[in-house]
Design an enzyme around this catalytic site. Structure first.
Site, PDB file in Angstrom:
ATOM      1  N   SER A   1      -5.490  -2.533   5.098  1.00 34.79           N
ATOM      2  CA  SER A   1      -7.100  -2.073   3.904  1.00 34.79           C
ATOM      3  C   SER A   1      -8.334  -2.419   5.158  1.00 34.79           C
ATOM      4  CB  SER A   1      -6.857  -2.999   3.510  1.00 34.79           C
ATOM      5  OG  SER A   1      -6.144  -2.978   1.650  1.00 34.79           O
TER       6      SER A   1
ATOM      7  N   SER B   1     -10.910  -4.996  -2.506  1.00 39.35           N
ATOM      8  CA  SER B   1     -10.637  -4.226  -1.700  1.00 39.35           C
ATOM      9  C   SER B   1      -8.984  -3.555  -2.877  1.00 39.35           C
ATOM     10  CB  SER B   1      -9.004  -5.412  -1.193  1.00 39.35           C
ATOM     11  OG  SER B   1      -8.461  -4.578   0.564  1.00 39.35           O
TER      12      SER B   1
ATOM     13  N   LYS C   1     -10.650  -0.129   5.030  1.00 39.52           N
ATOM     14  CA  LYS C   1     -11.502   0.644   4.207  1.00 39.52           C
ATOM     15  C   LYS C   1     -13.048   0.549   5.144  1.00 39.52           C
ATOM     16  CE  LYS C   1      -8.988  -0.736  -0.309  1.00 39.52           C
ATOM     17  NZ  LYS C   1      -7.858  -0.877   0.675  1.00 39.52           N
TER      18      LYS C   1
END
Length: 402
Positions: free
Chosen positions: A77, A137, A80
């Protein structure tokens, strides 16, 4: 330059006893000798239990410690950070607004893993989606914003790769906006690329960066805390992002600011949620304790002056058009040595901003910073009598030299 000379410079915040004029060579040599003998003992960096890591000064880009930092690894993640970076760039460029409503597709709604819990066929504001990406997230939020910006997640991944190339992220490749691994493929980034991306986020998106410090976000009556544990343990930490998949391990990009210094720490492939926080904290503590961001000069501040021949003025001040910061061992700013390399003979006319030479900053004989240096004022051509007088002076000095 074919003919040049080295002048020690009175750069700002170098030893305070240096006057703002050219320093005699003997004094320059004494300064070098003094600086070389006044070393501070810096302990070895701490051992970091991670597959890859890096610690960078956010102001200067200087790397304080690293290991395997250029190795391409699954970022999970941490992907992101790029997704939100592009979204904020779209806002800054006027293509997107925080209050725009984004339609949630079935693909976004069905995303596995961490979620913001948006509803299918609902509309969600860009502001909420950004917090869903950064704080919660949310894989669903990432796909929704990607589809809204580029039309499809595949097209958005192409944008991500174009941004990566433009930003010099040499070990980054994206196939999706969330960082979820498939059975065959995964995104890839290096710790160095992540630090560069975090630095760009901090420096270029200052108005939006505070979102990374928000400790929780509630959407659809579901409150979720920020997964960055250091936000709750260290008052100096204000970002950035966590990541985890089986393939990537536990990852964290952290930034903290203390006493005018901002650091970025990246760890990839640690063993647990707690480990990624502990290892990051070890790097931050080391960087803040033993290093500092030192301001060399203000924009337009004279760093030295040099003689000018055939001009209405006998000298010109030289400087830089922007402030310069360097990362050095804590407490050693007064030991920095500066020298300016310019042509041996400089004739008027000179224009403001005209490049006159190069400034070199060093510590213990090791280069710290180099840059072209320019005239801070114009020097017009003198009249005939002054030009003739200077011509005779130069000829006479040449005769004496020979």
């Amino acid at each position: 330059m074919s003919e040049s000379t080295i002048y020690p410079s009175a750069a700002a915040r170098l030893p305070r006893w240096l006057p703002p004029v050219l320093v005699p060579a003997a004094l320059f040599l004494a300064l070098v000798s003094h600086a070389a003998g006044a070393q501070t003992i810096i302990p070895r960096p701490p051992e970091i239990a991670a597959s890859s890591f890096i610690l960078m000064d956010a102001k200067t880009g200087h790397v304080i410690m690293e290991e395997n930092a250029s190795e391409a690894l699954p970022p999970a993640s941490l992907t992101k950070i790029m997704t939100s970076y592009i979204a904020i760039e779209e806002i800054i460029n006027g293509n997107l607004a925080m209050d725009d409503e984004v339609h949630i597709s079935e693909k976004a709604w069905r995303m596995d893993g961490s979620k913001m819990f948006v509803g299918v066929n609902t509309n969600v504001s860009v502001a909420d989606l950004l917090r869903g990406i950064i704080i919660q997230s949310g894989n669903d939020a990432s796909v929704a914003i990607a589809e809204h910006i580029a039309g499809s997640e595949d097209a958005f991944a192409d944008m991500m790769n174009q941004y990566a190339e433009a930003m010099g992220l040499e070990q980054s490749f994206f196939i999706n906006s969330s960082g979820l691994d498939s059975t065959e493929q995964a995104n890839s980034m290096s710790a160095r690329d992540l630090a560069i991306l975090a630095r760009a986020t901090i420096n270029n998106h200052a108005d939006y960066y505070p979102m990374y410090a928000e400790r929780e976000f509630t959407y659809n009556d579901i409150r979720q805390p920020n997964r960055n544990a250091l936000l709750f343990r260290n008052a100096n930490v204000d970002g950035l992002k966590t990541g985890w998949t089986d393939r990537a391990g536990y990852c964290l990009v952290t930034s903290a600011e203390r006493d005018g210094m901002r650091l970025i720490a990246v760890v990839m492939g640690t063993a647990s949620e707690d480990a990624r926080a502990v290892e990051s904290q070890k790097m931050l503590a080391y960087g803040f304790r033993y290093f500092e961001t030192w301001k060399l000069n203000d924009a337009g501040q004279p760093l030295t002056n040099v003689p000018v021949w055939s001009g209405v003025a006998d000298s010109v001040e030289l400087g830089l058009d922007e402030p310069v910061f360097v990362t050095i061992q804590r407490g050693r700013g007064e030991e920095l040595v500066a020298a300016v390399e310019v042509d041996e003979v400089i004739h008027a006319p000179i224009e403001v901003g005209q490049i006159m030479g190069t400034i070199h900053i060093s510590l213990d004989g090791e280069p710290v910073f180099s840059s072209e240096i320019a005239a801070l004022s114009a020097v017009g051509r003198a009249g005939a009598m002054k030009r003739m007088s200077d011509w005779f002076s130069l000829r006479f000095s040449d005769l004496l030299a020979n």
